[in-house]
Design an enzyme around this catalytic site. Structure first.
Site, PDB file in Angstrom:
ATOM      1  N   GLU A   4     -21.808  52.235  30.787  1.00  0.00           N
ATOM      2  CA  GLU A   4     -20.553  53.001  30.836  1.00  0.00           C
ATOM      3  C   GLU A   4     -19.998  52.944  32.257  1.00  0.00           C
ATOM      4  O   GLU A   4     -20.720  53.190  33.225  1.00  0.00           O
ATOM      5  CB  GLU A   4     -20.746  54.469  30.420  1.00  0.00           C
ATOM      6  N   ASP A   6      -8.965  55.435  35.799  1.00  0.00           N
ATOM      7  CA  ASP A   6      -7.869  55.937  36.649  1.00  0.00           C
ATOM      8  C   ASP A   6      -6.651  55.034  36.469  1.00  0.00           C
ATOM      9  O   ASP A   6      -6.766  53.812  36.591  1.00  0.00           O
ATOM     10  CB  ASP A   6      -8.297  55.930  38.121  1.00  0.00           C
ATOM     11  N   ASP A  12      -5.301  57.213  27.652  1.00  0.00           N
ATOM     12  CA  ASP A  12      -4.229  58.049  27.080  1.00  0.00           C
ATOM     13  C   ASP A  12      -2.873  57.644  27.671  1.00  0.00           C
ATOM     14  O   ASP A  12      -1.863  58.258  27.372  1.00  0.00           O
ATOM     15  CB  ASP A  12      -4.490  59.543  27.365  1.00  0.00           C
ATOM     16  N   THR A  21     -14.444  63.097  25.658  1.00  0.00           N
ATOM     17  CA  THR A  21     -14.669  63.166  27.108  1.00  0.00           C
ATOM     18  C   THR A  21     -13.681  64.164  27.715  1.00  0.00           C
ATOM     19  O   THR A  21     -12.713  64.576  27.063  1.00  0.00           O
ATOM     20  CB  THR A  21     -14.486  61.787  27.801  1.00  0.00           C
TER      21      THR A  21
HETATM   22  C1  LIG Z   1     -10.042  59.511  35.037  1.00  0.00           C
HETATM   23  S1  LIG Z   1     -11.742  59.670  35.305  1.00  0.00           S
HETATM   24  C2  LIG Z   1     -12.445  59.552  33.666  1.00  0.00           C
HETATM   25  C3  LIG Z   1     -13.814  60.158  33.583  1.00  0.00           C
HETATM   26  C4  LIG Z   1     -14.478  60.100  32.199  1.00  0.00           C
HETATM   27  N1  LIG Z   1     -14.715  58.733  31.768  1.00  0.00           N
HETATM   28  C5  LIG Z   1     -13.676  60.848  31.170  1.00  0.00           C
HETATM   29  O1  LIG Z   1     -13.160  60.183  30.243  1.00  0.00           O
HETATM   30  O2  LIG Z   1     -13.589  62.067  31.273  1.00  0.00           O
HETATM   31  C6  LIG Z   1     -12.160  58.077  35.998  1.00  0.00           C
HETATM   32  C7  LIG Z   1     -13.578  58.018  36.563  1.00  0.00           C
HETATM   33  O3  LIG Z   1     -13.848  56.695  36.974  1.00  0.00           O
HETATM   34  C8  LIG Z   1     -14.465  56.692  38.252  1.00  0.00           C
HETATM   35  N2  LIG Z   1     -14.078  55.419  38.872  1.00  0.00           N
HETATM   36  C9  LIG Z   1     -12.863  55.089  39.394  1.00  0.00           C
HETATM   37  N3  LIG Z   1     -12.870  53.821  39.827  1.00  0.00           N
HETATM   38  C10 LIG Z   1     -14.116  53.332  39.576  1.00  0.00           C
HETATM   39  C11 LIG Z   1     -14.743  52.073  39.821  1.00  0.00           C
HETATM   40  N4  LIG Z   1     -14.067  51.077  40.397  1.00  0.00           N
HETATM   41  N5  LIG Z   1     -16.028  51.923  39.444  1.00  0.00           N
HETATM   42  C12 LIG Z   1     -16.722  52.941  38.863  1.00  0.00           C
HETATM   43  N6  LIG Z   1     -16.190  54.154  38.625  1.00  0.00           N
HETATM   44  C13 LIG Z   1     -14.893  54.347  38.968  1.00  0.00           C
HETATM   45  C14 LIG Z   1     -13.909  57.931  38.941  1.00  0.00           C
HETATM   46  O4  LIG Z   1     -14.760  58.415  39.966  1.00  0.00           O
HETATM   47  C15 LIG Z   1     -13.795  58.916  37.776  1.00  0.00           C
HETATM   48  O5  LIG Z   1     -14.996  59.649  37.590  1.00  0.00           O
END
Ligand SMILES: C[S@@+](CC[C@H](N)C(=O)[O-])C[C@H]1O[C@@H](n2cnc3c(N)ncnc32)[C@H](O)[C@@H]1O
Length: 335
Positions: free
Chosen positions: A33, A108, A144, A180
């Site tokens: 994941e 993101d 989304d 999530t």
């Molecule tokens: C918008 S949040 C979504 C979190 C979770 N998957 C959810 O659906 O609630 C995006 C997550 O991806 C992580 N993230 C952003 N860029 C990333 C990268 N290049 N590699 C790994 N994780 C990353 C961020 O720290 C954050 O926790």
């Protein structure tokens, strides 16, 4: 509460590529994941796939801390949280055709045009994702954001050796392991999920191999300039020796009672960013120094680190007309 400091597993301390069977103590299919956030989905992945080894990749320390606690409290032994940008992990930690499933939930969005290069789902990363999947392995993606969905559709539908398992580019209803945090947030704000499901085919394509670590670079220089004057002469320096490599030698400090110099450097390779210390150690022979890395900051030997050593050694040698490089162990395609 104690501060979360050093993630146990990270792209900076795991072997490149990683023997995951050794990490988990058993050989099993891998599920990965990316960006697991609060770790609820990671926990469910592990619980519902007891016969798989589950790996979560994250860059946020708070998320890593939360997920590790959640996995520990629930007695889950088949999941590991790893501190790494997904792009770095895909390039360095995973062999081609080694992953059964990837799950990416609500990446993101990086709305601003000038930030769009930071998006996770883009052509280069998609090539790595496909390459790391086993034939028949699956990629799950949810977002989304309509604009992200359009872009993901464009990228995934044109990626090599990947086929859509759905009759439409995405669907709004899909059996989910659990909701999530960002999925709930999107729904509450009137943005339903766009769910993608792709599968790797057997079609051959140019797969990027796992990028291995190089040996430690090592340069010996002669210069009559003492360490104190080398530090005094130093100003921040920036180099861009080749496509995708950026080096910033930020600061220089006297070390070992003023006989050695520690250079603080940021080195960005196409696949990984590092903050390292390059040392100028005095040798027994007069007016000679060795340029090499300390173990501080756990440097991983990339082409960028080799370039940085060579460029710094050259700069020090050129401070004096008699200065010169006496010997140099730098990767052939860099030196
Ligand atoms: C918008 S949040 C979504 C979190 C979770 N998957 C959810 O659906 O609630 C995006 C997550 O991806 C992580 N993230 C952003 N860029 C990333 C990268 N290049 N590699 C790994 N994780 C990353 C961020 O720290 C954050 O926790």
């Amino acid at each position: 509460m104690t501060a979360y400091q050093h993630p146990k597993l990270s792209v900076y301390n795991l072997p490149w590529p990683t023997d995951w069977a050794q990490v988990f103590g058993r050989s099993a299919p891998l599920i990965v994941e990316i960006g697991f956030g609060n770790g609820s989905y990671l926990l469910e992945l592990a619980r519902q796939n007891p016969d798989c080894n589950v790996i979560g990749l994250e860059i946020a320390s708070r998320s890593l801390e939360k997920a590790e606690r959640k996995l520990g409290l629930n007695g889950v032994h088949n999941a590991r949280a790893v501190f790494s940008k997904a792009e770095a992990a895909l390039a360095h930690l995973f062999e081609p055709r080694s992953v059964r499933e990837f799950h990416i939930n609500y990446p993101d969005p990086w709305f601003k045009k000038r930030h769009s290069g930071r998006r996770l789902v883009q052509a280069d990363t998609a090539t790595y994702l496909v390459s790391r999947l086993e034939v028949g392995g699956r990629l799950h993606l949810a977002t989304d954001i309509r604009e992200y969905a359009d872009m993901a559709h464009e990228v995934l539908s044109s990626a090599p050796a990947l086929e859509n398992c759905l009759p439409t580019p995405w669907t709004h209803t899909f059996p989910r392991l659990t909701m999530t945090k960002y999925e709930a947030k999107g729904l509450a704000e009137g943005r339903p999920g766009h769910y993608f499901l792709y599968q790797r085919t057997a079609d051959p394509f140019a797969e990027p191999p796992a990028t291995q670590e190089l040996s430690m670079p090592h340069v010996v220089i002669y210069t009559p300039v003492p360490a104190t004057e080398i530090v005094a002469a130093h100003r921040e320096q920036q180099f861009h020796p080749t496509e995708g490599v950026h080096i910033k030698i930020r600061d220089a400090f006297l070390h070992q009672n003023g006989r050695a110099v520690l250079f603080e450097a940021e080195v960005i390779d196409p696949t990984i960013e590092q903050h390292v210390a390059i040392m100028l150690y005095p040798r027994e022979e007069p007016d000679t120094f060795t340029v090499k890395y300390t173990t501080l900051g756990q440097p991983r030997m990339t082409a960028g680190l080799h370039y940085a050593t060579g460029l710094l050694a050259k700069w020090v040698a050129e401070l004096h007309p008699e200065g010169r490089i006496l010997s140099s162990k730098i990767a052939a395609d860099v030196g």
